[in-house]
Scaffold this motif. Structure first.
Motif, PDB file in Angstrom:
ATOM      1  N   TRP A  72       0.853  -1.185   0.000  1.00  0.00           N
ATOM      2  CA  TRP A  72       0.000   0.000   0.000  1.00  0.00           C
ATOM      3  C   TRP A  72       0.885   1.231   0.000  1.00  0.00           C
ATOM      4  N   GLU A 111      -5.290   0.358   4.086  1.00  0.00           N
ATOM      5  CA  GLU A 111      -4.672   0.354   5.410  1.00  0.00           C
ATOM      6  C   GLU A 111      -3.352   1.119   5.399  1.00  0.00           C
ATOM      7  N   ARG A 114      -0.487  -0.283   7.376  1.00  0.00           N
ATOM      8  CA  ARG A 114      -0.045  -1.636   7.035  1.00  0.00           C
ATOM      9  C   ARG A 114       0.458  -1.637   5.606  1.00  0.00           C
ATOM     10  N   VAL A 117       1.089  -6.208   3.027  1.00  0.00           N
ATOM     11  CA  VAL A 117      -0.003  -7.103   3.406  1.00  0.00           C
ATOM     12  C   VAL A 117       0.183  -8.432   2.674  1.00  0.00           C
ATOM     13  N   ARG A 159      -9.262  -6.996  -0.577  1.00  0.00           N
ATOM     14  CA  ARG A 159      -9.770  -7.338   0.756  1.00  0.00           C
ATOM     15  C   ARG A 159     -10.033  -8.838   0.859  1.00  0.00           C
ATOM     16  N   ARG A 162      -6.786 -11.109   1.244  1.00  0.00           N
ATOM     17  CA  ARG A 162      -5.887 -10.976   2.389  1.00  0.00           C
ATOM     18  C   ARG A 162      -5.679 -12.320   3.086  1.00  0.00           C
ATOM     19  N   ASP A 164      -4.812 -12.905   6.098  1.00  0.00           N
ATOM     20  CA  ASP A 164      -5.248 -12.968   7.497  1.00  0.00           C
ATOM     21  C   ASP A 164      -6.759 -13.084   7.635  1.00  0.00           C
TER      22      ASP A 164
END
Length: 290
Positions: A72, A111, A114, A117, A159, A162, A164
């Protein structure tokens, strides 16, 4: 030797009023040169699908970047990065700006804190970037609108990719959606999952970008609208079906959030046919084939 292709766009002021515009798109691979240190005035999403490299934070700390990954690059934040000098990496990037970026940041799709990512799979985001690249031809009469619309798709794809987050959705959100129509408070939902209120709020904010109350409210009011439009059930009955024992409270809540009373919404959106209506509304998760 490395390979690079890029196209930069200059949307007009009227296109900026759409909320999100694409400023550029690029596809590159190989031992690319080091980027930065530099600071941009707009957002850039860099999707790395193969290879490794590094990213250096403004305080001088260097992090390893291993594909699939997202970098990002956010306005006003210095950045400095490069692939490993041997094999390099394969990247696609999209630059964008607009007032909608503030909302996407609030929702957690962008983000700034962050910059690196980890992604579970770069296939989805890379497909959107390829679509933006195809749309960015100079003779495309829909150039600015088509590429801007695809940036929205890219943010959703990033999104979803990701690492996580579970690819099929957050288990907590799934459980809340399953139990949304039960007459339970947010505290009741937290206890049901063995969580404190703070833990539940953090989990829902991270997964859906809103509070548990707003998440449940959106599901409940969506179902209430379906029942108002497709059945002749009384408003009080609909209120109970979506988790509200007090019809007056439900009506006030519906009016405040939707902007009109339930009866007015029904008058505008009713899809019932004389002699043919039914209170057996299809499950939204299993829609009928038309």
């Amino acid at each position: 030797m490395y390979h690079t292709w890029m196209r930069f766009l200059t949307p007009s002021p009227v296109h900026h009023r759409l909320g999100l515009v694409c400023l550029g798109v690029g596809l590159q691979y190989g031992p690319l040169p080091t980027v930065g240190p530099r600071t941009l005035d707009s957002h850039v999403a860099v999707v790395i699908s193969t290879g490794t490299g590094w990213y250096e934070t403004p305080d001088g700390r260097r992090r390893t970047v291993t594909a699939p990954a997202l970098l990002w690059l956010t306005p006003g934040v210095p950045h400095h990065y490069a692939p490993d000098p041997g094999a390099g990496w394969d990247e696609g990037f999209v630059g964008f700006t607009g007032p909608a970026t503030a909302t996407y940041t609030e929702l957690g799709y962008i983000e700034p804190d962050r910059p690196v990512v980890a992604l579970s799979d770069a296939t989805g985001p890379r497909a959107v970037i390829a679509r933006i690249a195809r749309a960015a031809r100079r003779d495309n009469p829909l150039l600015e609108v088509e590429t801007g619309a695809a940036v929205h798709e890219l943010l959703v794809a990033l999104r979803r990719a990701r690492a996580d987050l579970a690819p099929d959705g957050d288990p907590v959100l799934k459980a809340l959606a399953r139990d949304a129509f039960k007459a339970m408070s947010v505290a009741d939902h937290a206890a049901r999952h063995g969580m404190t209120l703070a833990e539940l709020r953090t989990a829902v904010r991270r997964g859906a970008g809103c509070s548990p109350k707003d998440y449940l409210l959106g599901i409940r009011l969506g179902r209430a609208k379906e029942l108002l439009a497709a059945t002749e059930l009384p408003v009080a009955s609909i209120a109970r079906r979506v988790g509200y024992d007090d019809p007056a409270y439900f009506s006030r809540l519906f009016t405040r959030r939707v902007g009109m009373a339930p009866v007015r919404f029904r008058a505008q959106e009713s899809r019932t046919v004389p002699g043919g209506w039914s209170n057996q509304v299809p499950d939204p998760d299993d829609p009928p084939r038309i």
